[in-house]
Write an enzyme that holds these catalytic residues in place. Sequence first.
Site, PDB file in Angstrom:
ATOM      1  CG  HIS A  54      72.900  -6.405  60.309  1.00  0.00           C
ATOM      2  ND1 HIS A  54      71.813  -5.584  60.117  1.00  0.00           N
ATOM      3  CD2 HIS A  54      73.202  -6.892  59.089  1.00  0.00           C
ATOM      4  CE1 HIS A  54      71.471  -5.573  58.844  1.00  0.00           C
ATOM      5  NE2 HIS A  54      72.302  -6.365  58.205  1.00  0.00           N
TER       6      HIS A  54
ATOM      7  CG  ASP B  67      69.538  -3.835  62.383  1.00  0.00           C
ATOM      8  OD1 ASP B  67      70.679  -4.062  61.956  1.00  0.00           O
ATOM      9  OD2 ASP B  67      68.933  -4.594  63.160  1.00  0.00           O
TER      10      ASP B  67
ATOM     11  CB  THR C 244      75.191  -2.186  59.360  1.00  0.00           C
ATOM     12  OG1 THR C 244      74.270  -3.178  58.860  1.00  0.00           O
ATOM     13  CG2 THR C 244      74.967  -1.986  60.844  1.00  0.00           C
TER      14      THR C 244
ATOM     15  CD  GLN D 200      87.059  -9.358  53.298  1.00  0.00           C
ATOM     16  OE1 GLN D 200      86.346 -10.322  52.990  1.00  0.00           O
ATOM     17  NE2 GLN D 200      86.575  -8.144  53.439  1.00  0.00           N
TER      18      GLN D 200
ATOM     19  CG  HIS E 247      79.857 -10.283  49.656  1.00  0.00           C
ATOM     20  ND1 HIS E 247      80.979  -9.773  50.288  1.00  0.00           N
ATOM     21  CD2 HIS E 247      78.900 -10.343  50.610  1.00  0.00           C
ATOM     22  CE1 HIS E 247      80.708  -9.537  51.546  1.00  0.00           C
ATOM     23  NE2 HIS E 247      79.464  -9.863  51.777  1.00  0.00           N
TER      24      HIS E 247
ATOM     25  CB  SER F  52      83.693  -6.741  52.196  1.00  0.00           C
ATOM     26  OG  SER F  52      83.596  -7.845  53.063  1.00  0.00           O
TER      27      SER F  52
ATOM     28  CG  ASP G 241      72.375  -5.395  51.252  1.00  0.00           C
ATOM     29  OD1 ASP G 241      71.999  -6.572  51.094  1.00  0.00           O
ATOM     30  OD2 ASP G 241      73.369  -5.081  51.901  1.00  0.00           O
ATOM     31  CD  GLN G 242      75.777  -8.672  49.888  1.00  0.00           C
ATOM     32  OE1 GLN G 242      75.890  -9.526  49.024  1.00  0.00           O
ATOM     33  NE2 GLN G 242      75.675  -8.973  51.169  1.00  0.00           N
TER      34      GLN G 242
HETATM   35  C1  LIG Z   1      72.839  -8.567  56.494  1.00  0.00           C
HETATM   36  C2  LIG Z   1      73.992  -8.490  55.533  1.00  0.00           C
HETATM   37  O1  LIG Z   1      75.209  -8.701  56.201  1.00  0.00           O
HETATM   38  C3  LIG Z   1      76.249  -8.859  55.280  1.00  0.00           C
HETATM   39  O2  LIG Z   1      77.393  -9.131  56.000  1.00  0.00           O
HETATM   40  P1  LIG Z   1      78.560  -9.996  55.297  1.00  0.00           P
HETATM   41  O3  LIG Z   1      79.241 -10.763  56.332  1.00  0.00           O
HETATM   42  O4  LIG Z   1      78.005 -10.723  54.147  1.00  0.00           O
HETATM   43  O5  LIG Z   1      79.511  -8.912  54.657  1.00  0.00           O
HETATM   44  P2  LIG Z   1      80.361  -7.747  55.277  1.00  0.00           P
HETATM   45  O6  LIG Z   1      79.464  -6.615  55.694  1.00  0.00           O
HETATM   46  O7  LIG Z   1      81.379  -7.477  54.249  1.00  0.00           O
HETATM   47  O8  LIG Z   1      81.043  -8.304  56.593  1.00  0.00           O
HETATM   48  C4  LIG Z   1      81.962  -9.335  56.487  1.00  0.00           C
HETATM   49  C5  LIG Z   1      83.054  -9.059  57.497  1.00  0.00           C
HETATM   50  O9  LIG Z   1      83.674 -10.290  57.789  1.00  0.00           O
HETATM   51  C6  LIG Z   1      85.046 -10.262  57.408  1.00  0.00           C
HETATM   52  N1  LIG Z   1      85.363 -11.565  56.819  1.00  0.00           N
HETATM   53  C7  LIG Z   1      84.448 -12.220  56.047  1.00  0.00           C
HETATM   54  C8  LIG Z   1      84.751 -13.474  55.556  1.00  0.00           C
HETATM   55  C9  LIG Z   1      86.012 -14.061  55.862  1.00  0.00           C
HETATM   56  O10 LIG Z   1      86.355 -15.182  55.464  1.00  0.00           O
HETATM   57  N2  LIG Z   1      86.891 -13.352  56.631  1.00  0.00           N
HETATM   58  C10 LIG Z   1      86.592 -12.116  57.116  1.00  0.00           C
HETATM   59  O11 LIG Z   1      87.410 -11.501  57.793  1.00  0.00           O
HETATM   60  C11 LIG Z   1      85.198  -9.114  56.420  1.00  0.00           C
HETATM   61  O12 LIG Z   1      86.500  -8.556  56.499  1.00  0.00           O
HETATM   62  C12 LIG Z   1      84.128  -8.142  56.929  1.00  0.00           C
HETATM   63  O13 LIG Z   1      84.653  -7.348  57.962  1.00  0.00           O
HETATM   64  C13 LIG Z   1      76.463  -7.586  54.507  1.00  0.00           C
HETATM   65  O14 LIG Z   1      76.885  -6.550  55.404  1.00  0.00           O
HETATM   66  C14 LIG Z   1      75.164  -7.173  53.856  1.00  0.00           C
HETATM   67  O15 LIG Z   1      75.334  -5.910  53.219  1.00  0.00           O
HETATM   68  C15 LIG Z   1      74.048  -7.131  54.884  1.00  0.00           C
HETATM   69  O16 LIG Z   1      72.826  -6.826  54.276  1.00  0.00           O
END
Ligand SMILES: C[C@@H]1O[C@H](OP(=O)(O)OP(=O)(O)OC[C@H]2O[C@@H](n3ccc(=O)[nH]c3=O)[C@H](O)[C@@H]2O)[C@H](O)[C@H](O)[C@H]1O
Length: 458
Positions: free
Chosen positions: A18, A115, A136, A337, A352, A357, A376-377
Amino acid sequence: MAAKSLHIAVYPWFAMGHLNPFLHFCNKLAERGHRISFLLPSKVVPMFESHNLHPHLISFIPITVPHVDDLPLGAATTADVPLELFPSIMTAMDLTKPVVECYLRELKPHFVFFDFTYWMPALCRKLGIKSLYYVTSGASNVAFLLSPERKIMEKDDLGLVMMDPPEFYPPTSIRLSEREARIMSDNKTPFDRESKDLSIGRRLFTGLSECEVIGIKTCGELEEPHCQYLETQFKKQVIMTGLPVTGSPNLVLEEPFANFLATFQPGTLVLCVLGSECILKKDQLHELVLGLELTNLPFLAALKPPIGEETTESALPEGFQERLKGKGLVYGGWIPQQLILNHPSVGCFITHCGFGSLSQAIVSKCQLVFLPNAIDQVVSARMLAGDLKIGVEVKKDEDGLFTRDGICKAVRAVMDDDSEVGKEVRAIHSKYRELLLKEGLEDSYVDNFALKLHAMLE
Ligand SMILES: C[C@@H]1O[C@H](OP(=O)(O)OP(=O)(O)OC[C@H]2O[C@@H](n3ccc(=O)[nH]c3=O)[C@H](O)[C@@H]2O)[C@H](O)[C@H](O)[C@H]1O
């Protein structure tokens, strides 16, 4: 004439999934001259300084996260604790209300973006400030899970009702399993700490119902019908803010990823990343990596250590890393990523379905496999796989567990040259990719968003 500069205070849920999207959006608003007071856990400020593109307009206001009994010392966000301790992070955030009130009295912003703090709209009304709930995680899952049609505040146990879409929800194939349906309404949900009135569903529903306007990180190209449905149901403006599709420029892929990826043919490697919060149980981690091995495709998987394990490596099946040396890499830490997604060797992305993502996945050239974790996912995955058909979801049993065969089957379905499903999702995915990569698309949403906020002040 340039529109008057707005002063916006933001206070996101203490989760990186978030905090990051809120900061991205604040950068876009600061780009247009608006001033931001960003309230966030003190611990996160140093990490965010380097991502603040407009330090003369975006001020970080460090908030001390109060210690709550069962939180580890220094814990500040969901990244610091297992899922079962999320309620304590939420309780800690609720305990900051008096401090937040003092800041808002002093700052006197035009708007507050929030939020998970369900008490923010009432506080803002008392202070004469407008409140905006910033979603978000996209529109389709909020519309499915939290629509007023669900009567979340009146019903203690929504139970099986949640398995089907609300009556006036846009046409969809989305259905939840009985186990999934209970997550939002089950009184043992992670946020149900004080009483059922604070279940996650009621917390979020209260914020959405009581705020003056809803903003959603999405775009009409993906979720127009869901945003219109939310506007009708909540009887208030729902303003889309677009999807961030471009990563940070000029970043260079570092080791061990650069060398590892360079050894594979274009479009052959499977990338698997499950977000910043997902922690698989050991047996599911085994099913995932053994399923990747069964595909006979090279892979890179970023997986957090299971509970009770020091490292991801120590949790792997006996001899796995040696057996897969050179063909498969399981990494226990954070990987770049977005950068890896755009590497020519990567041909499939198992995600996921966190909304951050998902937006990166949709604009990538990879075939998509969905392995959702949080509820939510799950809804986002069903919408993208079942309704839009831009990817394939991994099958799970009624207990929400997947198998190595299920992983392999989903990957082969999108990666085999002779797979009809693979051809279909590739064609549809490229259509949505072009739509979302249209020049200036996100900026047009942000411009429109700012205009609508100004209109609310007239
Ligand atoms: C409350 C929750 O937050 C969650 O955030 P989460 O971090 O799981 O996932 P992303 O929104 O994809 O955010 C993850 C972000 O981290 C980046 N990344 C992740 C792992 C890694 O090893 N390297 C990276 O660069 C990725 O590229 C993205 O930008 C979800 O939103 C969900 O929908 C929401 O309800």
